[in-house]
Design a protein around this motif. Structure first.
Motif, mmCIF file in Angstrom:
data_model
loop_
_atom_site.group_PDB
_atom_site.id
_atom_site.type_symbol
_atom_site.label_atom_id
_atom_site.label_comp_id
_atom_site.label_asym_id
_atom_site.label_seq_id
_atom_site.Cartn_x
_atom_site.Cartn_y
_atom_site.Cartn_z
ATOM 1 N N GLN A 169 0.850 -1.441 -0.266
ATOM 2 C CA GLN A 169 0.406 0.243 0.306
ATOM 3 C C GLN A 169 1.297 1.187 -0.029
ATOM 4 O OE1 GLN A 169 -3.400 -0.310 -0.446
ATOM 5 N NE2 GLN A 169 -3.169 2.414 -0.808
ATOM 6 N N ASN B 254 -8.307 4.199 -0.862
ATOM 7 C CA ASN B 254 -8.649 4.288 0.139
ATOM 8 C C ASN B 254 -9.110 2.903 0.674
ATOM 9 O OD1 ASN B 254 -11.193 4.002 1.825
ATOM 10 N ND2 ASN B 254 -12.246 6.266 1.466
ATOM 11 N N PRO B 255 -8.558 2.649 1.302
ATOM 12 C CA PRO B 255 -8.944 0.886 2.019
ATOM 13 C C PRO B 255 -10.317 0.067 2.783
ATOM 14 C CG PRO B 255 -7.135 1.225 2.822
ATOM 15 C CD PRO B 255 -7.440 3.006 2.484
ATOM 16 N N ASP B 256 -10.896 1.306 3.060
ATOM 17 C CA ASP B 256 -12.105 1.376 3.705
ATOM 18 C C ASP B 256 -12.982 0.603 2.186
ATOM 19 O OD1 ASP B 256 -11.361 0.904 6.176
ATOM 20 O OD2 ASP B 256 -11.689 3.039 6.909
ATOM 21 N N MET B 257 -13.309 1.468 1.635
ATOM 22 C CA MET B 257 -14.275 2.306 0.739
ATOM 23 C C MET B 257 -13.494 0.722 -0.183
ATOM 24 S SD MET B 257 -14.701 6.273 -0.724
ATOM 25 C CE MET B 257 -15.773 5.559 -1.863
ATOM 26 N N LYS C 81 -12.866 -1.973 -0.148
ATOM 27 C CA LYS C 81 -13.874 -3.645 0.542
ATOM 28 C C LYS C 81 -14.881 -3.710 -0.441
ATOM 29 C CE LYS C 81 -10.821 -3.590 4.720
ATOM 30 N NZ LYS C 81 -10.755 -3.393 6.160
ATOM 31 N N MET C 82 -15.190 -2.528 -0.388
ATOM 32 C CA MET C 82 -16.564 -2.648 -0.924
ATOM 33 C C MET C 82 -16.453 -2.786 -1.945
ATOM 34 S SD MET C 82 -19.088 0.086 1.300
ATOM 35 C CE MET C 82 -17.717 1.652 0.944
ATOM 36 N N GLY D 130 -10.547 -4.857 -1.636
ATOM 37 C CA GLY D 130 -9.307 -3.815 -1.182
ATOM 38 C C GLY D 130 -8.719 -3.043 -1.809
ATOM 39 N N THR D 131 -7.800 -2.872 -1.707
ATOM 40 C CA THR D 131 -6.847 -1.919 -2.328
ATOM 41 C C THR D 131 -6.407 -2.477 -4.033
ATOM 42 O OG1 THR D 131 -5.291 -1.364 -1.403
ATOM 43 C CG2 THR D 131 -7.111 0.306 -0.765
#
Length: 149
Positions: free
Chosen positions: A24, A43-46, A48-49, A54-55
């Motif tokens: 990363q 943005n790892p959180d976004m 993930k969706m 993941g990124t």
């Protein structure tokens, strides 16, 4: 090796690089260098969706790893090289994204080695960037290098 000895290897795989991790931190630095901060990369959180979970590395980051991978490979060295320059590509296909934390390596197959003028050779190689543990490669490109001896 002489350019003529390399030329005799047209059609053969001439090099395989070491594996290198695309973490990363490298992805974030590439985003900063290019201004491409799309969430799928940084943005790892976004991320993930998304279907990737993941990124992922920028395709151009993966492509830009070619010089590093080449320098860390078993590429035959051409005698008397003064310099080499990127000349361009005939085609590039981004086949499979490189997820953050994965390792990649390059495989070079020599397509052509032509003396354009005395002391100036043009090498065309098909380069496949593999992703460790995955069936599909990250990318396949046909890359042209000018080599001056």
């Amino acid at each position: 090796m002489s350019p003529q000895e390399i030329q005799a290897k047209v059609g053969e795989t001439i090099a395989t690089s070491e594996w290198v991790e695309i973490g990363q931190d490298r992805i974030d630095k590439f985003a900063d260098a290019t201004g491409d901060h799309q969430f799928i990369h940084v943005n790892p959180d976004m991320a993930k969706m998304t279907p990737f979970g993941g990124t992922i590395a920028h395709g151009f980051l993966t492509l830009s790893m070619i010089p590093y991978l080449g320098a860390n490979s078993d590429m035959p060295q051409i005698d008397g090289v003064k310099m080499g320059i990127n000349y361009g590509g005939n085609k590039t296909r981004f086949i499979n994204p490189v997820r953050s934390g994965k390792r990649i390596r390059g495989i070079w197959k020599l397509v052509e080695m032509v003396e354009k003028r005395p002391g100036q050779w043009q090498q065309t190689a098909e380069i496949t960037i593999e992703i460790e543990g995955e069936e599909k490669p990250a990318l396949i490109c046909e890359w042209i290098t000018q080599i001056f001896v």
